[in-house]
Design a protein around this motif. Structure first.
Motif, PDB file in Angstrom:
ATOM      1  N   THR A   1      34.173 -63.797  30.739  1.00 17.53           N
ATOM      2  CA  THR A   1      35.367 -64.600  31.657  1.00 17.53           C
ATOM      3  C   THR A   1      34.322 -65.123  32.815  1.00 17.53           C
ATOM      4  O   THR A   1      34.770 -66.311  33.017  1.00 17.53           O
ATOM      5  CB  THR A   1      36.169 -63.603  32.134  1.00 17.53           C
ATOM      6  N   PHE A   2      33.340 -64.334  33.776  1.00 18.54           N
ATOM      7  CA  PHE A   2      32.958 -64.616  34.764  1.00 18.54           C
ATOM      8  C   PHE A   2      32.229 -65.978  34.686  1.00 18.54           C
ATOM      9  O   PHE A   2      32.179 -66.971  35.417  1.00 18.54           O
ATOM     10  CB  PHE A   2      32.208 -63.622  35.466  1.00 18.54           C
ATOM     11  N   PHE A   3      31.460 -65.907  33.572  1.00 14.50           N
ATOM     12  CA  PHE A   3      30.495 -67.351  33.096  1.00 14.50           C
ATOM     13  C   PHE A   3      31.338 -68.164  32.165  1.00 14.50           C
ATOM     14  O   PHE A   3      30.214 -68.898  31.775  1.00 14.50           O
ATOM     15  CB  PHE A   3      29.244 -66.766  32.950  1.00 14.50           C
ATOM     16  N   ASN A   4      32.370 -68.050  31.973  1.00 12.49           N
ATOM     17  CA  ASN A   4      32.715 -69.140  30.918  1.00 12.49           C
ATOM     18  C   ASN A   4      32.052 -68.977  29.790  1.00 12.49           C
ATOM     19  O   ASN A   4      31.926 -70.493  29.137  1.00 12.49           O
ATOM     20  CB  ASN A   4      33.105 -70.434  31.578  1.00 12.49           C
ATOM     21  N   TRP A   5      31.641 -67.891  29.370  1.00  9.56           N
ATOM     22  CA  TRP A   5      30.976 -68.176  28.030  1.00  9.56           C
ATOM     23  C   TRP A   5      31.602 -68.581  26.906  1.00  9.56           C
ATOM     24  O   TRP A   5      31.022 -69.301  26.089  1.00  9.56           O
ATOM     25  CB  TRP A   5      30.491 -66.788  27.635  1.00  9.56           C
ATOM     26  N   LYS A   6      32.947 -68.794  26.757  1.00 13.59           N
ATOM     27  CA  LYS A   6      33.504 -69.519  25.407  1.00 13.59           C
ATOM     28  C   LYS A   6      32.928 -70.824  25.623  1.00 13.59           C
ATOM     29  O   LYS A   6      32.761 -71.426  24.463  1.00 13.59           O
ATOM     30  CB  LYS A   6      34.954 -69.333  25.634  1.00 13.59           C
ATOM     31  N   LYS A   7      33.183 -71.352  26.670  1.00 14.62           N
ATOM     32  CA  LYS A   7      32.974 -72.950  26.687  1.00 14.62           C
ATOM     33  C   LYS A   7      31.561 -73.261  26.890  1.00 14.62           C
ATOM     34  O   LYS A   7      30.800 -73.907  26.047  1.00 14.62           O
ATOM     35  CB  LYS A   7      33.500 -73.546  28.001  1.00 14.62           C
ATOM     36  N   ASP A   8      30.456 -72.373  27.688  1.00 17.72           N
ATOM     37  CA  ASP A   8      29.200 -72.577  28.018  1.00 17.72           C
ATOM     38  C   ASP A   8      28.496 -72.376  26.792  1.00 17.72           C
ATOM     39  O   ASP A   8      27.366 -72.914  26.360  1.00 17.72           O
ATOM     40  CB  ASP A   8      28.709 -71.890  29.225  1.00 17.72           C
ATOM     41  N   LEU A   9      28.640 -71.142  26.059  1.00 12.87           N
ATOM     42  CA  LEU A   9      27.939 -70.887  24.950  1.00 12.87           C
ATOM     43  C   LEU A   9      28.021 -71.492  23.707  1.00 12.87           C
ATOM     44  O   LEU A   9      27.179 -71.688  22.933  1.00 12.87           O
ATOM     45  CB  LEU A   9      28.111 -69.226  24.543  1.00 12.87           C
TER      46      LEU A   9
ATOM     47  N   ASN B   1      21.252 -68.676  19.342  1.00 10.86           N
ATOM     48  CA  ASN B   1      21.051 -68.428  20.696  1.00 10.86           C
ATOM     49  C   ASN B   1      22.180 -67.922  21.264  1.00 10.86           C
ATOM     50  O   ASN B   1      22.545 -66.892  22.229  1.00 10.86           O
ATOM     51  CB  ASN B   1      20.784 -69.727  21.575  1.00 10.86           C
ATOM     52  N   LYS B   2      23.395 -68.420  20.878  1.00  9.73           N
ATOM     53  CA  LYS B   2      24.831 -68.053  21.348  1.00  9.73           C
ATOM     54  C   LYS B   2      25.046 -66.414  20.838  1.00  9.73           C
ATOM     55  O   LYS B   2      25.419 -65.717  21.590  1.00  9.73           O
ATOM     56  CB  LYS B   2      25.923 -68.668  20.418  1.00  9.73           C
ATOM     57  N   GLY B   3      24.611 -66.185  19.684  1.00  8.50           N
ATOM     58  CA  GLY B   3      24.739 -64.667  19.030  1.00  8.50           C
ATOM     59  C   GLY B   3      23.771 -63.931  20.034  1.00  8.50           C
ATOM     60  O   GLY B   3      24.266 -62.766  20.316  1.00  8.50           O
ATOM     61  N   ILE B   4      22.410 -64.164  20.281  1.00 12.30           N
ATOM     62  CA  ILE B   4      21.539 -63.450  21.149  1.00 12.30           C
ATOM     63  C   ILE B   4      22.155 -62.987  22.323  1.00 12.30           C
ATOM     64  O   ILE B   4      21.996 -62.046  22.721  1.00 12.30           O
ATOM     65  CB  ILE B   4      20.219 -64.077  20.736  1.00 12.30           C
ATOM     66  N   MET B   5      22.571 -64.126  22.854  1.00 16.66           N
ATOM     67  CA  MET B   5      23.029 -63.692  24.078  1.00 16.66           C
ATOM     68  C   MET B   5      24.422 -62.858  24.246  1.00 16.66           C
ATOM     69  O   MET B   5      24.325 -62.023  25.008  1.00 16.66           O
ATOM     70  CB  MET B   5      23.728 -65.347  24.778  1.00 16.66           C
TER      71      MET B   5
END
Length: 126
Positions: free
Chosen positions: A24-32, A39-43
């Protein structure tokens, strides 16, 4: 010194809780979504693993604080955790070269963790 170990436990649990909200804080749905699938999975895997480490460290500090203070293994555990936070500070300067008060607050929080875990190692009289 038991109180410091308990504070280390609470500190670790708070950091684990903080990591729970990274999506939520880093808007990962959009940014990742901009990253490759791997890389998305690794993060996300790394973050979940960090949550586990922080919660495990916190619970160990809360439930085994006397053992931590009375054994060489416990002192090593504290020293390694202090090193973890020291290394995190170094990585902060290497990879997050952003002049933003939030980054500076995080760096200060990591410094607090480094010192908290180191205090019982330095001042233990056993």
């Amino acid at each position: 010194m038991e109180t410091i170990i308990i504070i280390c436990g609470i500190y670790s649990l708070l950091l684990g809780g903080f990591h729970l909200f990274f999506w939520t804080f880093f808007n990962w749905k959009k940014d990742l979504s901009k990253l490759s699938q791997i890389n998305k999975g690794i993060m996300q895997i790394l973050n979940i693993q960090m949550i586990f480490v922080f919660f495990a460290t916190g619970l160990i500090c809360l439930y085994f604080n006397k053992d931590i203070l009375e054994t060489n293994f416990g002192k090593y555990f504290l020293f390694v955790n202090s090193g973890f936070w020291a290394l995190r500070i170094v990585n902060q300067f290497l990879f997050l070269r952003i002049n933003d008060y939030r980054i500076h607050l995080l760096t200060f929080a990591f410094f607090i963790g480094c010192v908290l875990f180191l205090i019982p190692v330095i001042y233990q009289t056993n």
